[in-house]
Design a protein around this motif. Structure first.
Motif, PDB file in Angstrom:
ATOM      1  N   ILE A  67      -8.767   8.036  30.874  1.00 40.39           N
ATOM      2  CA  ILE A  67      -7.357   8.038  30.484  1.00 40.39           C
ATOM      3  C   ILE A  67      -6.554   7.463  31.636  1.00 40.39           C
ATOM      4  CG2 ILE A  67      -5.424   9.511  29.749  1.00 40.39           C
ATOM      5  CD1 ILE A  67      -7.619  11.658  29.126  1.00 40.39           C
ATOM      6  N   ALA A  68      -5.580   6.644  31.312  1.00 36.96           N
ATOM      7  CA  ALA A  68      -4.686   6.099  32.345  1.00 36.96           C
ATOM      8  C   ALA A  68      -3.283   6.025  31.779  1.00 36.96           C
ATOM      9  CB  ALA A  68      -5.156   4.717  32.799  1.00 36.96           C
ATOM     10  N   ALA A  69      -2.302   6.375  32.587  1.00 34.90           N
ATOM     11  CA  ALA A  69      -0.916   6.320  32.126  1.00 34.90           C
ATOM     12  C   ALA A  69       0.014   6.230  33.325  1.00 34.90           C
ATOM     13  CB  ALA A  69      -0.563   7.544  31.283  1.00 34.90           C
ATOM     14  N   SER A  70       1.099   5.477  33.145  1.00 33.14           N
ATOM     15  CA  SER A  70       2.141   5.383  34.154  1.00 33.14           C
ATOM     16  C   SER A  70       3.331   6.219  33.715  1.00 33.14           C
ATOM     17  CB  SER A  70       2.564   3.922  34.339  1.00 33.14           C
ATOM     18  OG  SER A  70       3.735   3.829  35.124  1.00 33.14           O
ATOM     19  N   LEU A  71       3.894   6.965  34.629  1.00 29.57           N
ATOM     20  CA  LEU A  71       5.070   7.781  34.313  1.00 29.57           C
ATOM     21  C   LEU A  71       6.337   6.933  34.298  1.00 29.57           C
ATOM     22  CD1 LEU A  71       6.293  10.633  33.901  1.00 29.57           C
ATOM     23  CD2 LEU A  71       6.396  10.823  36.401  1.00 29.57           C
ATOM     24  N   ARG A  72       6.458   6.006  35.207  1.00 34.68           N
ATOM     25  CA  ARG A  72       7.706   5.262  35.403  1.00 34.68           C
ATOM     26  C   ARG A  72       8.126   4.476  34.172  1.00 34.68           C
ATOM     27  NH1 ARG A  72       8.659   0.693  40.135  1.00 34.68           N
ATOM     28  NH2 ARG A  72      10.933   0.883  40.252  1.00 34.68           N
ATOM     29  N   SER A  73       7.156   3.908  33.445  1.00 28.43           N
ATOM     30  CA  SER A  73       7.477   3.026  32.330  1.00 28.43           C
ATOM     31  C   SER A  73       7.684   3.762  31.011  1.00 28.43           C
ATOM     32  CB  SER A  73       6.355   1.993  32.157  1.00 28.43           C
ATOM     33  OG  SER A  73       5.119   2.641  31.876  1.00 28.43           O
ATOM     34  N   ARG A  74       7.553   5.079  31.006  1.00 30.97           N
ATOM     35  CA  ARG A  74       7.747   5.820  29.762  1.00 30.97           C
ATOM     36  C   ARG A  74       9.208   5.762  29.329  1.00 30.97           C
ATOM     37  NH1 ARG A  74       3.915  10.422  28.687  1.00 30.97           N
ATOM     38  NH2 ARG A  74       2.161  10.222  30.118  1.00 30.97           N
ATOM     39  N   PRO A  75       9.471   5.849  28.033  1.00 33.08           N
ATOM     40  CA  PRO A  75      10.863   5.873  27.573  1.00 33.08           C
ATOM     41  C   PRO A  75      11.577   7.143  28.020  1.00 33.08           C
ATOM     42  CG  PRO A  75       9.346   6.233  25.737  1.00 33.08           C
ATOM     43  CD  PRO A  75       8.512   5.853  26.911  1.00 33.08           C
ATOM     44  N   VAL A  76      12.909   7.095  27.993  1.00 29.63           N
ATOM     45  CA  VAL A  76      13.716   8.191  28.512  1.00 29.63           C
ATOM     46  C   VAL A  76      13.408   9.504  27.810  1.00 29.63           C
ATOM     47  CG1 VAL A  76      16.083   9.075  28.706  1.00 29.63           C
ATOM     48  CG2 VAL A  76      15.574   6.714  29.336  1.00 29.63           C
ATOM     49  N   ASP A  77      13.192   9.480  26.492  1.00 26.43           N
ATOM     50  CA  ASP A  77      12.948  10.742  25.791  1.00 26.43           C
ATOM     51  C   ASP A  77      11.659  11.405  26.247  1.00 26.43           C
ATOM     52  OD1 ASP A  77      11.402   8.749  24.587  1.00 26.43           O
ATOM     53  OD2 ASP A  77      11.528   9.644  22.593  1.00 26.43           O
TER      54      ASP A  77
END
Length: 323
Positions: A258-268
């Motif tokens: 699993i990989a995910a970036s926090l910064r690019s997530r939408p505001v909600d």
């Protein structure tokens, strides 16, 4: 206002303390007068030109801060001027002021020094969101790479607080001792055969969840160290972004990467994560289950020195810029 700016990508020396326009909050944004801001490895990548801010975000470095509400946008209704706060940012933390959607702003954890609070929410939001995606649960074996850094210092303590057995890696005897002090059951020198160390610590079973800040360099080793039905959660790429993956080995272990970036997530999504941090993590600081990590404070105009220190690998815990 003053902020840390750069005219071009490059080494820490490109960072300068310069006058720039003060942002004005719009919509449901609030304007924060910054007291402190955490330094994260993502900041180093952005400075080097390898991690540009998402569309609409400030090009000023800084993904987290603490301070006080200075002004409200026309639709901001959850805060009052003067309220102390911490905020998760898409950028703009290396400055005297920043505007941010009110959902990404929460009250500081009870009992925590207001300057130290500026270095807490980015790591808490990252670890909480990724361990939820990875299904970390009480009784799991939790392997945390880079245990002496900002992410690792929090992740070790969070893992212990939720009932996991924590194994960690670090680079020297002092850092290994620090990891054990934070609650790691096993602390392994990454210069040695840490995969064998994980196997020995778990009776050959491996780690159920691996929180990895290294990326490509550790992918094969992480797969070997992972338990059956295990999960590798990648949150950093210090060791590169491209690697071969033995899918047959992944199949045999019934594993997941699993990989995910926090910064690019939408505001909600970021707002929901911030609310979860306030509800689930901040009480752990209040009752002593998690403590503020080792901390180095550096005046914000000297941000270049903070970047040099983080890049050197000599720092333990968190670096916080102060205004």
């Amino acid at each position: 206002m003053y902020a840390v700016t750069q005219s071009e990508p490059g080494p820490p020396s490109v960072l300068t303390w310069s006058q720039v326009p003060t942002p004005e909050p719009t919509g449901d944004e609030v304007l924060i007068k910054i007291r402190s801001a955490g330094v994260n490895r993502a900041d180093l990548l952005q400075r080097q030109g390898a991690y540009p801010p998402p569309p609409g975000a400030p090009d000023i470095l800084g993904l987290e801060c603490a301070g006080e509400i200075a002004a409200l946008g026309p639709d901001a209704d959850e805060w009052e001027v003067g309220d102390p706060c911490v905020a998760l940012l898409a950028g703009g933390g290396y400055a005297e002021y920043v505007a941010v959607p009110q959902g990404q702003v929460v009250a500081p954890p009870e009992g925590v020094d207001p300057v130290s609070a500026g270095g807490l929410i980015e790591v808490a939001a990252t670890v909480l969101s990724m361990t939820e995606l990875a299904g970390l649960d009480s009784g799991d074996v939790f392997l945390v790479h880079g245990g002496a850094g900002g992410i690792g210092s929090f992740a070790i303590q969070y893992g212990r607080a939720v009932g996991t057995e924590v194994i960690t890696t670090a680079g020297n005897a002092d850092k290994l001792a620090y990891c054990r002090e934070l609650g790691a059951t096993h602390a392994l020198d990454y210069h040695d055969d840490w995969v064998a160390g994980v196997a020995e610590a778990t009776g050959g079973d491996g780690a159920d969840v691996i929180l990895d800040v290294i990326g490509a360099k550790y992918l094969s080793a992480n797969l070997e160290a992972m338990a059956h039905d295990g999960r590798i959660a990648i949150i950093g790429l210090q060791g590169g972004s491209k690697a071969e993956l033995d899918l047959n080995a992944l199949l045999r272990k019934r594993g997941a990467v699993i990989a995910a970036s926090l910064r690019s997530r939408p505001v909600d999504q970021k707002s929901a994560i911030c609310a979860a941090v306030a509800d689930d993590v901040w009480p752990l600081y209040a009752d002593g289950a998690i403590r503020v990590p080792n901390e180095t404070r550096i005046p914000m105009p000297e941000a270049a020195r903070a970047h040099e220190l983080l890049e050197s690998g000599a720092n333990t815990g968190k670096i916080v810029l102060t205004v």
